[in-house]
Design a protein around this motif. Structure first.
Motif, PDB file in Angstrom:
ATOM      1  N   VAL A  10     -25.672  -4.753 -10.418  1.00 50.98           N
ATOM      2  CA  VAL A  10     -25.986  -5.482 -12.116  1.00 50.98           C
ATOM      3  C   VAL A  10     -25.531  -3.644 -12.927  1.00 50.98           C
ATOM      4  O   VAL A  10     -26.154  -2.956 -11.587  1.00 50.98           O
ATOM      5  CB  VAL A  10     -26.998  -5.843 -12.549  1.00 50.98           C
ATOM      6  N   LEU A  88     -23.339 -13.620 -14.321  1.00 50.74           N
ATOM      7  CA  LEU A  88     -24.460 -13.648 -14.073  1.00 50.74           C
ATOM      8  C   LEU A  88     -25.606 -13.579 -14.703  1.00 50.74           C
ATOM      9  O   LEU A  88     -24.971 -12.160 -15.636  1.00 50.74           O
ATOM     10  CB  LEU A  88     -24.312 -12.754 -12.466  1.00 50.74           C
ATOM     11  N   LEU A  89     -25.774 -14.059 -14.653  1.00 50.42           N
ATOM     12  CA  LEU A  89     -27.568 -14.245 -15.301  1.00 50.42           C
ATOM     13  C   LEU A  89     -27.941 -14.386 -16.090  1.00 50.42           C
ATOM     14  O   LEU A  89     -28.858 -14.536 -17.362  1.00 50.42           O
ATOM     15  CB  LEU A  89     -28.475 -12.785 -14.805  1.00 50.42           C
ATOM     16  N   SER A  90     -26.492 -14.563 -17.167  1.00 50.88           N
ATOM     17  CA  SER A  90     -26.537 -15.326 -18.386  1.00 50.88           C
ATOM     18  C   SER A  90     -28.117 -16.586 -18.677  1.00 50.88           C
ATOM     19  O   SER A  90     -27.788 -17.459 -17.421  1.00 50.88           O
ATOM     20  CB  SER A  90     -25.431 -16.044 -18.607  1.00 50.88           C
ATOM     21  N   ASN A  91     -28.386 -16.356 -19.334  1.00 50.64           N
ATOM     22  CA  ASN A  91     -29.254 -17.711 -20.274  1.00 50.64           C
ATOM     23  C   ASN A  91     -28.586 -18.372 -20.585  1.00 50.64           C
ATOM     24  O   ASN A  91     -27.814 -18.223 -21.829  1.00 50.64           O
ATOM     25  CB  ASN A  91     -30.534 -17.832 -20.587  1.00 50.64           C
ATOM     26  N   LYS A 112     -30.183 -20.712 -16.030  1.00 55.60           N
ATOM     27  CA  LYS A 112     -29.573 -19.482 -15.662  1.00 55.60           C
ATOM     28  C   LYS A 112     -28.851 -19.124 -14.880  1.00 55.60           C
ATOM     29  O   LYS A 112     -28.728 -20.126 -13.609  1.00 55.60           O
ATOM     30  CB  LYS A 112     -30.681 -18.469 -15.087  1.00 55.60           C
ATOM     31  N   VAL A 114     -26.451 -17.949 -11.539  1.00 56.51           N
ATOM     32  CA  VAL A 114     -27.262 -17.204 -10.241  1.00 56.51           C
ATOM     33  C   VAL A 114     -26.100 -17.237  -9.657  1.00 56.51           C
ATOM     34  O   VAL A 114     -26.263 -16.432  -8.514  1.00 56.51           O
ATOM     35  CB  VAL A 114     -28.033 -17.950  -9.609  1.00 56.51           C
ATOM     36  N   THR A 129     -33.988 -23.528 -14.982  1.00 57.12           N
ATOM     37  CA  THR A 129     -35.545 -22.765 -15.859  1.00 57.12           C
ATOM     38  C   THR A 129     -36.429 -23.537 -16.604  1.00 57.12           C
ATOM     39  O   THR A 129     -36.834 -23.651 -16.713  1.00 57.12           O
ATOM     40  CB  THR A 129     -35.078 -21.456 -16.596  1.00 57.12           C
TER      41      THR A 129
END
Length: 148
Positions: A10, A88-91, A112, A114, A129
């Motif tokens: 990241v 990646l890791l977008s909500n 999220k 992943v 989540t």
């Protein structure tokens, strides 16, 4: 001594260079503490489930809802097919779609991103989540009916 379950590269805000973040699943030695691996047994849906999502940035909603489909489903997440790339890791804020509109009265699912599929650039793994009990029951029923 550490059980590393995965790694992700990241580029956080304020860092000049990307960093590697590791998913730690346990520590051995005198501690001998192991985290259970999350269930990721997916059920392939022959009838794709249509959803709409919007990307959350901080506490703000993105510009527009995008429609996509759930192609695989697990107890804690799903694999979705979308024409829009996701980081990646977008909500995500997700709603089920009935016909052409958001299903009324079922609430919002939060998830999220992943993982990105290595086989298909339009497939993304998401981890739920936050999910209302009514929707959790519907998704559980779908998983069971497709796994039988």
């Amino acid at each position: 001594m550490l059980r590393v379950d995965g790694e992700l590269h990241v580029h956080p805000k304020g860092f000049a260079e990307p960093i590697t973040v590791y998913g730690i699943g346990g520590i051995g030695g005198d501690f001998n503490l192991i985290l259970p691996k999350p269930e990721t047994e997916y059920v392939l849906l022959s009838n794709k489930l249509t959803i709409q999502y919007i990307v959350l940035t901080g506490k703000h909603l993105g510009q527009e809802f995008c429609q996509c489909t759930i192609v695989k489903l697990s107890a804690n997440g799903a694999e979705i097919h979308t024409q829009r790339p996701l980081g990646l890791l977008s909500n995500l804020k997700i709603n089920l779609v009935m016909g052409t509109e958001k299903a009324k009265g079922l609430g919002d699912i939060y998830a999220k991103v992943v993982e990105k599929s290595v086989d298909n650039p339009n497939h993304f793994g998401i981890r739920f989540t936050g999910i209302p009990p009514e929707i959790a029951a519907v998704l559980s029923y779908l998983r069971q009916s497709y796994s039988d």
